[in-house]
Design a protein around this motif. Structure first.
Motif, PDB file in Angstrom:
ATOM      1  N   THR A 197      -1.339  10.379  -0.661  1.00 16.04           N
ATOM      2  CA  THR A 197      -2.161  11.399  -0.004  1.00 16.04           C
ATOM      3  C   THR A 197      -1.299  12.588   0.421  1.00 16.04           C
ATOM      4  OG1 THR A 197      -3.726   9.743   0.786  1.00 16.04           O
ATOM      5  CG2 THR A 197      -3.696  11.848   1.947  1.00 16.04           C
ATOM      6  N   GLU A 198      -0.109  12.301   0.953  1.00 14.50           N
ATOM      7  CA  GLU A 198       0.805  13.384   1.353  1.00 14.50           C
ATOM      8  C   GLU A 198       1.197  14.229   0.142  1.00 14.50           C
ATOM      9  OE1 GLU A 198       1.847  14.403   4.208  1.00 14.50           O
ATOM     10  OE2 GLU A 198       1.159  12.812   5.566  1.00 14.50           O
ATOM     11  N   ASN A 211      -6.127   7.600  -6.830  1.00 11.90           N
ATOM     12  CA  ASN A 211      -6.205   8.729  -5.885  1.00 11.90           C
ATOM     13  C   ASN A 211      -5.972  10.077  -6.565  1.00 11.90           C
ATOM     14  OD1 ASN A 211      -6.442   7.566  -2.927  1.00 11.90           O
ATOM     15  ND2 ASN A 211      -5.031   6.210  -4.042  1.00 11.90           N
ATOM     16  N   ASP A 224       0.844  -1.199   0.000  1.00 11.32           N
ATOM     17  CA  ASP A 224       0.000   0.000   0.000  1.00 11.32           C
ATOM     18  C   ASP A 224       0.880   1.250   0.000  1.00 11.32           C
ATOM     19  OD1 ASP A 224      -1.935   1.904   0.229  1.00 11.32           O
ATOM     20  OD2 ASP A 224      -2.608   1.323   2.237  1.00 11.32           O
ATOM     21  N   SER A 236      -0.785   4.362  -0.524  1.00 10.89           N
ATOM     22  CA  SER A 236      -1.779   5.426  -0.542  1.00 10.89           C
ATOM     23  C   SER A 236      -1.463   6.544   0.453  1.00 10.89           C
ATOM     24  CB  SER A 236      -3.174   4.858  -0.272  1.00 10.89           C
ATOM     25  OG  SER A 236      -3.212   4.210   0.986  1.00 10.89           O
ATOM     26  N   THR A 237      -0.821   6.199   1.587  1.00 12.04           N
ATOM     27  CA  THR A 237      -0.465   7.248   2.553  1.00 12.04           C
ATOM     28  C   THR A 237       0.492   8.255   1.926  1.00 12.04           C
ATOM     29  OG1 THR A 237      -0.746   5.708   4.387  1.00 12.04           O
ATOM     30  CG2 THR A 237       0.574   7.689   4.807  1.00 12.04           C
ATOM     31  N   HIS A 238       1.489   7.757   1.200  1.00  9.55           N
ATOM     32  CA  HIS A 238       2.458   8.646   0.547  1.00  9.55           C
ATOM     33  C   HIS A 238       1.781   9.461  -0.559  1.00  9.55           C
ATOM     34  CE1 HIS A 238       5.704   6.692   2.729  1.00  9.55           C
ATOM     35  NE2 HIS A 238       5.178   5.523   2.384  1.00  9.55           N
TER      36      HIS A 238
END
Length: 442
Positions: free
Chosen positions: A244-245, A273, A238, A240-242
């Protein structure tokens, strides 16, 4: 698409006499350059050399399993293709070549030691930068030449092991593709339009090295500010956190050295995303290494990728038919288009084989390991990718390629368009200089 030359007279616009002279008149060198049709009627000047009858035994370690296999299997195909061409053209000074392939995994040292115990004449690999660094002291201790297909961290031969004898690397090292990415970003957006940048890179030596060099280069050329840098683990499930940042910072440029299955995941989650609604450009030096893992949807957007020292469309296939012949052969044999990591395997074998034959020609006999290592320094040779050299510093030097991700209906695979070619001297420091110091001096 392909303008074929007349067999026996010229190849892709280079006449027979010029090519034979350029590659040293060696039948093997010409064959590995992809110009076998030029060899008809050549004299065998090695007939009286003192060469063993036994085949050359070699070993390759590469990723054959999991997400990294997207690249690793290409290196295997490349090495196998080079060995096949060697054996179809009477071997290396008459010696056929055998190649054993093992899974790289985390067993770099064990694999190398096993190859040495088995009596291998030469070893190739690994893909991993961390693995390559771990292997170098053992290679020097065992005194059996290893030509790394990749393992491209810049500091390896510049700072960590500046005085080696038996350890070599074929593929361009990190500074060459990180600075090619900088040059490509400036060419696409313009230096005055790049105020901010971010990075998503794999969390180990390779990803950290690439991000450091890209940051140095783009800040020097544009004055841009870094607004985010994330390092997902290699093989992450995953990202997705990066993403989103990055979306929250909306930088002008995102740099990513993600490779293999990680590159595919980055593009999948980036599209999901809406990252391309928030950034102007994504540059990735090895995204195209996953070309055969990409769907047509994934290549949409402002995405530019490097292709290390080989892109099959450059030089143009109508000027350099060996590349076109290689694409045909690889698609027929393996059902894929060859990427730069195909050339990692092909080129590593070719570097060693052409140096070995050169040594026999000079010595009149098969060389010892130390003699062959000396020949490999400053050794130049052709592949279907063009011309390459192995420097006195044991680094590989070739043109670096970068282009916009696109889709080829002809090959039903990802492709590159508007390819830029950067000469090695423009993206790597002069001999003896450290890359970070060289960039700092701009």
């Amino acid at each position: 698409m392909i303008s074929r030359s007349t067999a026996g007279t010229e190849s892709g616009g280079i006449d027979r006499r010029t090519l034979l002279k350029t590659v040293g008149g060696s039948a093997l060198a010409v064959a590995l350059a992809g110009c076998t049709e030029l060899l008809e009627g050549e004299d065998d000047s090695l007939a009286n050399a003192d060469v063993p009858d036994e085949p050359v035994e070699s070993g390759l370690q590469t990723f054959t399993e999991g997400a990294p296999a997207v690249l690793g299997v290409q290196a295997r195909y490349g090495a196998e293709t080079a060995v096949r061409r060697i054996n179809e053209n009477d071997g290396i000074a008459g010696r056929e070549m055998n190649l054993d392939v093992v899974e790289e995994g985390g067993a770099y040292l064990t694999n190398y030691q096993q190859f040495v115990d088995e009596g291998k004449d030469v070893t190739f690999g690994p893909i991993s930068s961390s693995g390559h660094a771990e292997m170098v002291p053992e290679i020097e201790a065992q005194e059996v030449i290893n030509v790394s297909t990749d393992g491209t961290v810049t500091t390896l031969y510049e700072e960590d092991f500046p005085d080696v004898t038996y350890s070599f690397r074929f593929q361009n090292h990190d500074v060459m593709e990180a600075l090619a990415a900088v040059e490509q970003a400036v060419e696409v957006l313009g230096a005055d339009s790049i105020d901010t940048y971010a990075g998503i890179n794999p969390n180990y030596a390779f990803g950290q090295d690439e991000m450091k060099l890209f940051s140095q280069g783009i800040e020097k050329l544009t004055g841009a500010e870094q607004v985010y840098s994330g390092f997902p683990e290699l093989g992450a499930s995953d990202m997705s956190t990066h993403i989103t940042e990055v979306n929250g910072q909306a930088p002008d440029v995102v740099f990513s050295s993600c490779w293999g299955g990680d590159a595919t995941l980055l593009l999948e989650q980036g599209h999901a995303n809406d990252i391309f609604d928030n950034v102007d450009l994504l540059v990735g030096p090895v995204l195209y290494g996953s070309a055969n893992d990409m769907s047509e949807d994934l290549v949409q957007g402002p995405i530019y990728s490097g292709s290390r020292n080989f892109y099959w469309g450059e030089p143009s296939t109508d000027r350099w038919s060996p590349a076109a012949d290689l694409v045909d052969e690889v698609q027929s044999e393996y059902g894929v288009v060859p990427t730069a990591h195909f050339m990692s395997g092909y080129g590593a074998v070719t570097a060693w084989a052409t140096a070995a034959e050169k040594a026999v020609r000079l010595l009149g006999r098969w060389p010892e390991q130390e003699e062959l290592a000396t020949i490999l320094e400053n050794h130049g040779f052709f592949t279907p990718a063009g011309y390459h050299t192995i420097g006195a510093d044991h680094q590989g030097y070739s043109n670096a390629h970068f282009g916009e991700l696109a889709w080829s209906d002809e090959h039903d695979a990802a492709a590159l368009s508007d390819v830029s070619v950067f000469a090695a001297k423009n993206v790597s420091p002069p001999p003896g200089e450290v890359s970070a110091d060289w960039i700092g001096s701009w």
